[in-house]
Design a protein around this motif. Structure first.
Motif, mmCIF file in Angstrom:
data_model
loop_
_atom_site.group_PDB
_atom_site.id
_atom_site.type_symbol
_atom_site.label_atom_id
_atom_site.label_comp_id
_atom_site.label_asym_id
_atom_site.label_seq_id
_atom_site.Cartn_x
_atom_site.Cartn_y
_atom_site.Cartn_z
ATOM 1 N N UNK A 277 0.824 -1.210 0.000
ATOM 2 C CA UNK A 277 0.000 0.000 0.000
ATOM 3 C C UNK A 277 0.854 1.255 0.000
ATOM 4 N N UNK A 278 2.129 1.114 0.389
ATOM 5 C CA UNK A 278 3.042 2.258 0.405
ATOM 6 C C UNK A 278 3.797 2.406 -0.916
ATOM 7 N N UNK A 279 3.786 1.346 -1.732
ATOM 8 C CA UNK A 279 4.575 1.371 -2.961
ATOM 9 C C UNK A 279 4.035 2.378 -3.979
ATOM 10 N N UNK A 280 2.730 2.529 -4.009
ATOM 11 C CA UNK A 280 2.149 3.373 -5.050
ATOM 12 C C UNK A 280 2.057 4.837 -4.659
ATOM 13 N N UNK A 281 2.637 5.189 -3.514
ATOM 14 C CA UNK A 281 2.538 6.586 -3.080
ATOM 15 C C UNK A 281 3.462 7.461 -3.900
ATOM 16 N N UNK A 282 3.322 8.772 -3.717
ATOM 17 C CA UNK A 282 4.162 9.725 -4.437
ATOM 18 C C UNK A 282 5.561 9.821 -3.848
ATOM 19 N N UNK A 283 5.760 9.180 -2.697
ATOM 20 C CA UNK A 283 7.068 9.228 -2.061
ATOM 21 C C UNK A 283 8.064 8.389 -2.838
ATOM 22 N N UNK A 284 9.335 8.757 -2.721
ATOM 23 C CA UNK A 284 10.394 7.983 -3.364
ATOM 24 C C UNK A 284 10.611 6.672 -2.612
ATOM 25 N N UNK A 285 11.384 5.770 -3.215
ATOM 26 C CA UNK A 285 11.671 4.488 -2.572
ATOM 27 C C UNK A 285 12.342 4.680 -1.228
ATOM 28 N N UNK A 286 13.247 5.660 -1.144
ATOM 29 C CA UNK A 286 13.951 5.924 0.114
ATOM 30 C C UNK A 286 12.976 6.419 1.175
ATOM 31 N N UNK A 287 12.056 7.292 0.754
ATOM 32 C CA UNK A 287 11.072 7.824 1.697
ATOM 33 C C UNK A 287 10.105 6.735 2.172
ATOM 34 N N UNK A 288 9.721 5.849 1.262
ATOM 35 C CA UNK A 288 8.835 4.737 1.630
ATOM 36 C C UNK A 288 9.516 3.836 2.655
ATOM 37 N N UNK A 289 10.827 3.562 2.428
ATOM 38 C CA UNK A 289 11.560 2.708 3.366
ATOM 39 C C UNK A 289 11.686 3.381 4.726
ATOM 40 N N UNK A 290 11.916 4.684 4.726
ATOM 41 C CA UNK A 290 12.010 5.412 5.995
ATOM 42 C C UNK A 290 10.676 5.378 6.729
ATOM 43 N N UNK A 291 9.577 5.526 5.966
ATOM 44 C CA UNK A 291 8.249 5.462 6.564
ATOM 45 C C UNK A 291 7.992 4.077 7.158
ATOM 46 N N UNK A 292 8.440 3.066 6.443
ATOM 47 C CA UNK A 292 8.264 1.695 6.909
ATOM 48 C C UNK A 292 9.072 1.442 8.177
ATOM 49 N N UNK A 293 10.293 1.957 8.213
ATOM 50 C CA UNK A 293 11.141 1.805 9.410
ATOM 51 C C UNK A 293 10.519 2.490 10.614
ATOM 52 N N UNK A 294 9.910 3.662 10.386
ATOM 53 C CA UNK A 294 9.255 4.368 11.490
ATOM 54 C C UNK A 294 8.055 3.559 12.004
ATOM 55 N N UNK A 295 7.326 2.987 11.059
ATOM 56 C CA UNK A 295 6.171 2.179 11.464
ATOM 57 C C UNK A 295 6.605 0.964 12.272
ATOM 58 N N UNK A 296 7.690 0.332 11.861
ATOM 59 C CA UNK A 296 8.205 -0.817 12.600
ATOM 60 C C UNK A 296 8.641 -0.403 13.998
ATOM 61 N N UNK A 297 9.374 0.707 14.082
ATOM 62 C CA UNK A 297 9.874 1.170 15.380
ATOM 63 C C UNK A 297 8.726 1.533 16.313
ATOM 64 N N UNK A 298 7.704 2.240 15.771
ATOM 65 C CA UNK A 298 6.562 2.623 16.599
ATOM 66 C C UNK A 298 5.781 1.404 17.075
ATOM 67 N N UNK A 299 5.577 0.470 16.152
ATOM 68 C CA UNK A 299 4.831 -0.744 16.514
ATOM 69 C C UNK A 299 5.586 -1.539 17.572
ATOM 70 N N UNK A 300 6.903 -1.642 17.407
ATOM 71 C CA UNK A 300 7.718 -2.381 18.371
ATOM 72 C C UNK A 300 7.663 -1.737 19.749
ATOM 73 N N UNK A 301 7.691 -0.394 19.769
ATOM 74 C CA UNK A 301 7.636 0.320 21.045
ATOM 75 C C UNK A 301 6.290 0.094 21.736
ATOM 76 N N UNK A 302 5.209 0.133 20.965
ATOM 77 C CA UNK A 302 3.870 -0.054 21.533
ATOM 78 C C UNK A 302 3.707 -1.477 22.073
ATOM 79 N N UNK A 303 4.221 -2.468 21.315
ATOM 80 C CA UNK A 303 4.075 -3.866 21.718
ATOM 81 C C UNK A 303 5.118 -4.288 22.743
#
Length: 653
Positions: A277-303
């Motif tokens: 769902x993040x692949x088709x966004x207007x963000x670049x590949x680097x930005x998508x990966x950074x967004x994904x890393x943030x999501x992983x970090x936030x999810x890990x912190x919550x869990x």
């Protein structure tokens, strides 16, 4: 290119079968050598059953619309070239579904009507009532028919609010979390309570069991599902959506139902699904990966877990890549890494456990068999001394020896009354110990807890009753060990007397361990304790929920107590079987000694022939010991799977 999860699991299954075949060969060899006493045979059969019947359970847990069924399709059913589990928008698995294989049943989907929730019977009890289930035939060779049949697990029905409340899908205190009534005041609930899929899928035939547990409502209202199936699964895969992160309902599932049984490491994995769902966004590949890393970090912190335990992937793209044989898309989907980590967590761990359990059992068996061989060698040595003492002796001396042997035989047979008395006391004490670990005793200990949960309204003081119940259950285990201690004391005196009087080599069994009984009992107590907290007070106010909880608790405790009773039985047999074996060998020895003396009396050449026979028998015993050592080497160092379980991530099926 590495192996998929399916291929690695298949190699693991072949390893188990090969190992079990070796155990069967060892058992046949012992039987051919007349070395297979009751305890050895029972022990070997249990080890063989463990290897052949070992089940590996993987539970997939998520709130609705997290892509859980699609991930199951991608990992296990991609070879069909289409979706098998319902996973399209608007069609999702609505009831808990178990996928497994029972050769005694035809390929079918069995569905338990949701109305059974209005009755207090557990899922295990409903399993024993096949007439209650709706059974649909399946053609496992027709993907379209298979998918059409499995679509039933997505079926829903509409019922009045009062019926939804009775069935556990409506709570006045839940507010907006309740299903929305339609114009007629009806609410939508799953049509089925539970589904059992039976099919000869290669992985299911090898012992894999897949548990699909959809949604907070399905998980939270079935205590047996949460604290039995999920808690005892060898791997638990918890799915989140990459575009949503950890939602309120995700957190409720994690905190209330997964965290109590969560184990760091092994194969308890968290999946951040739908990264496409993040692949088709207007963000670049680097930005998508950074967004994904943030999501992983936030999810890990919550869990509260290590971010490395959260695996980003796209189950939908992984399934598509497998169907289209698109290696690049498959790698980008993240599915191969997930499959490899799942295989590592389950298979390497299960293989290690099986090795250790079988290794410990085989080592114990080696001591028992070696002891039987030594008894034979000692009897041969005694016969050889007797025969050599007869060299050059006249008939009177030979006849005198025959009379002495017969007198020893009569004295030995006279001791049978004493041995029978010991057996009677032993049996009485064993029956008392078995009663402590029996179903009646367990049911009696659960009666007070069941009484505390059966009435309506808030259950004040139930935690105290719960704690007292488990204290009593621990006491039953201690009483069983104490009974075993009495048996041990009695056998100690008897064995010492028999060893002194008849030259036996009886060895007292070690203390009864009841392997992991206290530890597993504590785990069960902890896993059910969650239902007695304030967060579940409203559920506990419903007497049906309390009854289902006690039923589920009873089923899991019964399994534990049956395992303890099996350990007690094996411990007892390890003592009595060696007594039986040495009595049997001694009777044979008397018969052989009298036969030898008679042959010597009849012919002068009989003495030398018998000495030669004993020398040959001693050589055979030496060869027997050498072959036993070879068997031990084979069984303690079983063959490795053809491909190690640490291969690189898979690239497809």
């Amino acid at each position: 290119m590495g192996l998929s999860f399916g291929e690695q699991f298949d190699r693991f299954g072949q390893w188990r079968k090969g190992f079990a075949a070796q155990m069967a060969g060892f058992r046949d060899w012992l039987a051919a050598q007349d070395l297979l006493d009751a305890a050895v045979q029972d022990h070997l059969l249990r080890l063989e059953h463990l290897l052949r019947g070992d089940k590996v359970c993987v539970a997939f847990v998520a709130e609705f619309s997290r892509g859980k069924s699609e991930l199951i399709n991608a990992v296990f059913f991609a070879h069909y070239g289409r979706r098998i589990m319902p996973a399209t928008p608007g069609r999702t698995t609505m009831c808990p579904t178990e996928l497994g294989y029972d050769p005694a049943l035809p390929p079918c989907l069995r569905l338990l009507p949701v109305e059974t929730r209005a009755q207090p019977y557990s899922l295990a009890e409903w399993r024993s009532r096949p007439s209650t289930w709706v059974q649909l035939p399946m053609d496992v060779h027709d993907p379209d028919q298979l998918a059409s049949t499995l679509a039933h697990v997505a079926q829903v029905c509409k019922v009045p609010v009062e019926e939804a409340r009775t069935l556990g899908f409506w709570s006045d205190e839940a507010g907006a979390d309740n299903p929305v009534p339609d114009e007629q005041g009806l609410v939508e609930i799953p049509k089925w309570r539970h589904a059992l899929l039976n099919m000869a899928h290669p992985l299911l035939k090898q012992g894999l069991v897949i548990v699909d547990t959809p949604g907070l409502n399905a998980v939270g209202t079935e205590p047996e599902l949460t604290v039995n199936l999920i808690a005892q699964a060898h791997a638990v895969v918890f799915l989140l959506a990459a575009d949503a992160g950890v939602t309120k309902s995700d957190m409720a599932i994690w905190r209330e139902h997964l965290l109590p049984c969560h184990r760091e490491g092994d194969a308890h994995l968290v999946v951040l699904n739908k990264i496409d769902t993040l692949w088709g966004s207007l963000d670049s590949g680097t930005e998508v990966q950074a967004q994904l890393n943030r999501q992983r970090a936030q999810s890990a912190q919550i869990l509260g877990i290590d971010p490395a335990r959260i695996l980003p992937l796209s189950a939908q793209k992984g399934l598509m890549a497998k169907i289209e044989s698109n290696a690049a898309l498959l790698q980008r989907s993240g599915l191969p890494l997930f499959e490899d980590l799942l295989a590592q967590g389950i298979l390497a761990h299960r293989q290690s456990i099986l090795r250790n359990v079988v290794g410990a059992g085989v080592t114990q068996l080696q001591a028992q068999v070696q002891r039987a061989i030594q008894i034979r060698r000692r009897d041969l040595d005694e016969q050889m001394l007797e025969l050599r003492s007869l060299r050059g002796k006249n008939a009177t001396v030979i006849q005198s020896m025959r009379q002495r042997i017969q007198q020893e035989q009569r004295t030995f047979e006279d001791s049978s009354a004493k041995i029978l008395a010991v057996r009677t006391v032993h049996l009485k004490l064993m029956n008392q110990a078995f009663q402590l670990l029996g179903a009646t005793s367990l049911r009696r200990e659960l009666e007070q807890l069941a009484g505390a949960l059966e009435h309506s309204g808030l259950k004040l003081g139930v935690r105290k009753v719960y704690a007292a119940t488990f204290e009593s259950l621990r006491g039953l285990g201690q009483q069983a060990k104490a009974a075993a201690g009495e048996i041990q004391t009695m056998l100690s005196a008897t064995f010492k007397e028999l060893n002194t009087e008849f030259g036996f080599s009886l060895q007292l069994p070690g203390d009864l361990q009841l392997h992991d009984f206290d530890r597993e009992l504590a785990q069960i107590e902890e896993s059910y304790l969650q239902y007695l907290g304030f967060g579940h007070a409203l559920k506990l106010a419903n007497p049906l929920f309390g009854q289902r909880m006690v039923k589920a608790l009873g089923m899991r405790l019964r399994t534990l107590f049956e395992s303890a009773a099996n350990d007690l039985d094996l411990w007892s047999k390890s003592a009595t079987s060696q007594l039986d074996a040495q009595l049997k060998e001694r009777k044979r020895s008397f018969a052989r000694r009298i036969e030898a003396v008679d042959r010597i009396s009849e012919a002068a050449s009989g003495l030398m022939e018998r000495i030669a026979e004993i020398e040959s028998a001693e050589q055979q015993l030496t060869a027997l010991e050498q072959r036993l050592a070879q068997w031990m080497q084979q069984l303690l160092q079983p063959p490795e799977p053809e491909v190690a379980l640490t291969d690189a991530p898979a690239a497809g099926v």
